[in-house]
Design a protein around this motif. Sequence first.
Motif, PDB file in Angstrom:
ATOM      1  N   GLN A  13       0.845  -1.155   0.053  1.00 46.89           N
ATOM      2  CA  GLN A  13       0.113  -0.047   0.063  1.00 46.89           C
ATOM      3  C   GLN A  13       0.788   1.365   0.025  1.00 46.89           C
ATOM      4  N   PRO A  14       0.412   2.327  -0.566  1.00 46.93           N
ATOM      5  CA  PRO A  14       1.143   3.499  -0.706  1.00 46.93           C
ATOM      6  C   PRO A  14       1.083   4.156   0.515  1.00 46.93           C
ATOM      7  N   ARG A  15       2.156   4.815   1.181  1.00 46.95           N
ATOM      8  CA  ARG A  15       2.196   5.714   2.288  1.00 46.95           C
ATOM      9  C   ARG A  15       1.590   7.217   2.210  1.00 46.95           C
ATOM     10  N   HIS A  16       0.678   7.385   3.197  1.00 49.70           N
ATOM     11  CA  HIS A  16       0.037   8.862   3.153  1.00 49.70           C
ATOM     12  C   HIS A  16       0.682   9.565   4.112  1.00 49.70           C
ATOM     13  N   VAL A  17       0.816  10.968   4.089  1.00 48.90           N
ATOM     14  CA  VAL A  17       1.067  11.773   5.337  1.00 48.90           C
ATOM     15  C   VAL A  17       0.381  11.916   6.173  1.00 48.90           C
ATOM     16  N   ALA A  18       0.709  12.054   7.272  1.00 49.09           N
ATOM     17  CA  ALA A  18      -0.278  11.993   8.328  1.00 49.09           C
ATOM     18  C   ALA A  18      -0.990  13.286   8.586  1.00 49.09           C
ATOM     19  N   LEU A 101       0.337   9.641  17.038  1.00 47.93           N
ATOM     20  CA  LEU A 101      -1.083   9.218  17.159  1.00 47.93           C
ATOM     21  C   LEU A 101      -2.016  10.511  16.575  1.00 47.93           C
ATOM     22  N   HIS A 102      -2.676  10.280  15.502  1.00 49.82           N
ATOM     23  CA  HIS A 102      -3.570  11.305  15.109  1.00 49.82           C
ATOM     24  C   HIS A 102      -5.119  10.998  14.968  1.00 49.82           C
ATOM     25  N   VAL A 103      -5.996  11.383  15.512  1.00 47.13           N
ATOM     26  CA  VAL A 103      -7.436  10.869  15.544  1.00 47.13           C
ATOM     27  C   VAL A 103      -8.415  11.990  14.882  1.00 47.13           C
ATOM     28  N   GLY A 104      -8.970  11.377  13.759  1.00 43.12           N
ATOM     29  CA  GLY A 104      -9.981  12.344  13.386  1.00 43.12           C
ATOM     30  C   GLY A 104     -11.294  12.019  13.473  1.00 43.12           C
ATOM     31  N   LEU A 105     -12.193  12.467  12.528  1.00 43.59           N
ATOM     32  CA  LEU A 105     -13.757  12.079  12.638  1.00 43.59           C
ATOM     33  C   LEU A 105     -13.828  10.805  12.082  1.00 43.59           C
ATOM     34  N   GLU A 106     -13.165  10.188  11.177  1.00 47.21           N
ATOM     35  CA  GLU A 106     -13.270   9.053  10.360  1.00 47.21           C
ATOM     36  C   GLU A 106     -12.365   7.804  10.747  1.00 47.21           C
ATOM     37  N   GLY A 107     -11.562   8.156  11.746  1.00 49.28           N
ATOM     38  CA  GLY A 107     -10.437   7.076  11.973  1.00 49.28           C
ATOM     39  C   GLY A 107      -9.325   7.491  12.672  1.00 49.28           C
ATOM     40  N   ASP A 125       9.755   3.678   8.592  1.00 52.92           N
ATOM     41  CA  ASP A 125       8.976   4.808   8.235  1.00 52.92           C
ATOM     42  C   ASP A 125       7.636   4.618   7.922  1.00 52.92           C
ATOM     43  N   TYR A 126       6.870   4.356   8.774  1.00 54.10           N
ATOM     44  CA  TYR A 126       5.478   3.779   8.664  1.00 54.10           C
ATOM     45  C   TYR A 126       4.643   4.926   8.889  1.00 54.10           C
ATOM     46  N   ASN A 127       3.440   4.597   8.053  1.00 51.64           N
ATOM     47  CA  ASN A 127       2.295   5.732   8.267  1.00 51.64           C
ATOM     48  C   ASN A 127       0.872   4.617   7.798  1.00 51.64           C
ATOM     49  N   GLU A 128       0.300   4.485   9.070  1.00 49.20           N
ATOM     50  CA  GLU A 128      -0.946   3.469   8.832  1.00 49.20           C
ATOM     51  C   GLU A 128      -2.329   4.214   9.314  1.00 49.20           C
ATOM     52  N   GLN A 129      -3.192   3.812   8.176  1.00 46.48           N
ATOM     53  CA  GLN A 129      -4.582   4.559   8.621  1.00 46.48           C
ATOM     54  C   GLN A 129      -5.371   3.546   8.913  1.00 46.48           C
ATOM     55  N   PHE A 130      -6.557   3.597  10.010  1.00 46.80           N
ATOM     56  CA  PHE A 130      -7.279   2.583  10.363  1.00 46.80           C
ATOM     57  C   PHE A 130      -8.787   3.478  10.456  1.00 46.80           C
ATOM     58  N   ILE A 131      -9.759   2.941   9.549  1.00 44.13           N
ATOM     59  CA  ILE A 131     -10.768   3.774   9.500  1.00 44.13           C
ATOM     60  C   ILE A 131     -12.014   3.242  10.207  1.00 44.13           C
ATOM     61  N   TRP A 132     -12.818   3.942  10.943  1.00 44.71           N
ATOM     62  CA  TRP A 132     -14.234   3.376  11.366  1.00 44.71           C
ATOM     63  C   TRP A 132     -15.376   4.203  10.880  1.00 44.71           C
ATOM     64  N   ARG A 133     -15.384   4.763   9.451  1.00 48.41           N
ATOM     65  CA  ARG A 133     -16.603   5.403   9.046  1.00 48.41           C
ATOM     66  C   ARG A 133     -17.692   4.407   8.616  1.00 48.41           C
ATOM     67  N   VAL A 134     -18.849   4.656   8.303  1.00 48.81           N
ATOM     68  CA  VAL A 134     -19.583   3.951   7.654  1.00 48.81           C
ATOM     69  C   VAL A 134     -19.120   3.241   6.432  1.00 48.81           C
ATOM     70  N   GLY A 135     -19.450   2.031   6.437  1.00 51.91           N
ATOM     71  CA  GLY A 135     -19.027   1.074   5.375  1.00 51.91           C
ATOM     72  C   GLY A 135     -17.689   0.534   5.606  1.00 51.91           C
ATOM     73  N   GLU A 136     -16.936   0.905   6.506  1.00 57.92           N
ATOM     74  CA  GLU A 136     -15.599   0.364   6.860  1.00 57.92           C
ATOM     75  C   GLU A 136     -15.494  -0.475   8.057  1.00 57.92           C
ATOM     76  N   ASN A 137     -14.586  -1.509   8.161  1.00 60.11           N
ATOM     77  CA  ASN A 137     -14.525  -2.432   9.224  1.00 60.11           C
ATOM     78  C   ASN A 137     -13.214  -2.123  10.016  1.00 60.11           C
ATOM     79  N   TYR A 138     -13.014  -1.638  11.107  1.00 62.11           N
ATOM     80  CA  TYR A 138     -12.124  -1.347  11.775  1.00 62.11           C
ATOM     81  C   TYR A 138     -11.230  -2.451  12.397  1.00 62.11           C
TER      82      TYR A 138
END
Length: 320
Positions: A13-18, A101-107, A125-138
Amino acid sequence: MTLWNGVLPFYPQPRHVAGFNVPLLIVILVFLALAASFLLILPGIRGHSRWFWLVRVLLSLFIGAEIVAVHFSAEWSVGRVSTNTSYKAFSVARVRAHVGLHVGLEGINITLTGNPVQQLNETIDYNEQFIWRVGENYAEAYAEALEKGLPDPVLYLAEKFTPSSPCGVYRQYRLAGHYASATLWVAFCFWLLSNALLSMPVPLYGGLALLTTGAFALFSVFSFASISSVPLCQLRLGSSELTTHYGAAFWITLATGILCLLLGVAVVSLQYARPSALRTFLDGSVKDCDSQEKRSLPLILNNPLHKQFGALDLTMSTNL
């Protein structure tokens, strides 16, 4: 040296900026394009009304851009720590790294950067995103992270937000994010309505729409702040403890809500106290247009002697 130039082979997976992603970039570019388009036509506005329209349009675009952009920001709650921690499971190797650790409205977004980046013959150099919005399974996203064999600090923080975690913060953060996102979209709708009403001869309703915009923006802040009453589990990474605090998105949304309330109160107050002044202020180009029309009228001079020495009416009669 390891294969694939020091990158884990099961990390495609491509890494995104935090805290910064593609939807956020699109929102910023769209509103910047609108602002640039207005600045191009600004020289065509004559008189002092040019500065009035400059402030009015740019301020309105800022409010709209902020309301939309914070949906995709992971800077609502942030925490960073530098620590000496274990790197992989079933290994005694330890690394010196910066953990975020960066917490948003969607994950949440978890970053791990080595200090230095090259350690243990790998690029840390890792950057991982975990989503909990509707339609996603954390939970599925966390299971995939386990299968990929991500570093211990990333898995440790991600596990704290899983639905089955003893911390129990998943439900609170998820619901708070959903409510905050919903109220922000309502605020955006009222922002559009306020712009339309303030462009028509109904400034009172435009001011009320601004008040409603600010109220819903503040509701989103209070929705997210409600998670403060939930005690967060102790996040200990190696010899250091990670603590979180409200981030830039939280404070900017709070400031925008207060700004909308102040603007709405000013419009409503002027409507009742000095409606003519408010009408003149909102139609800043009226005076300039009136003065321009007066300058374009022909100059007419009235001579008071014209009537006195005017042509006489002569009546001629013929007697046969």
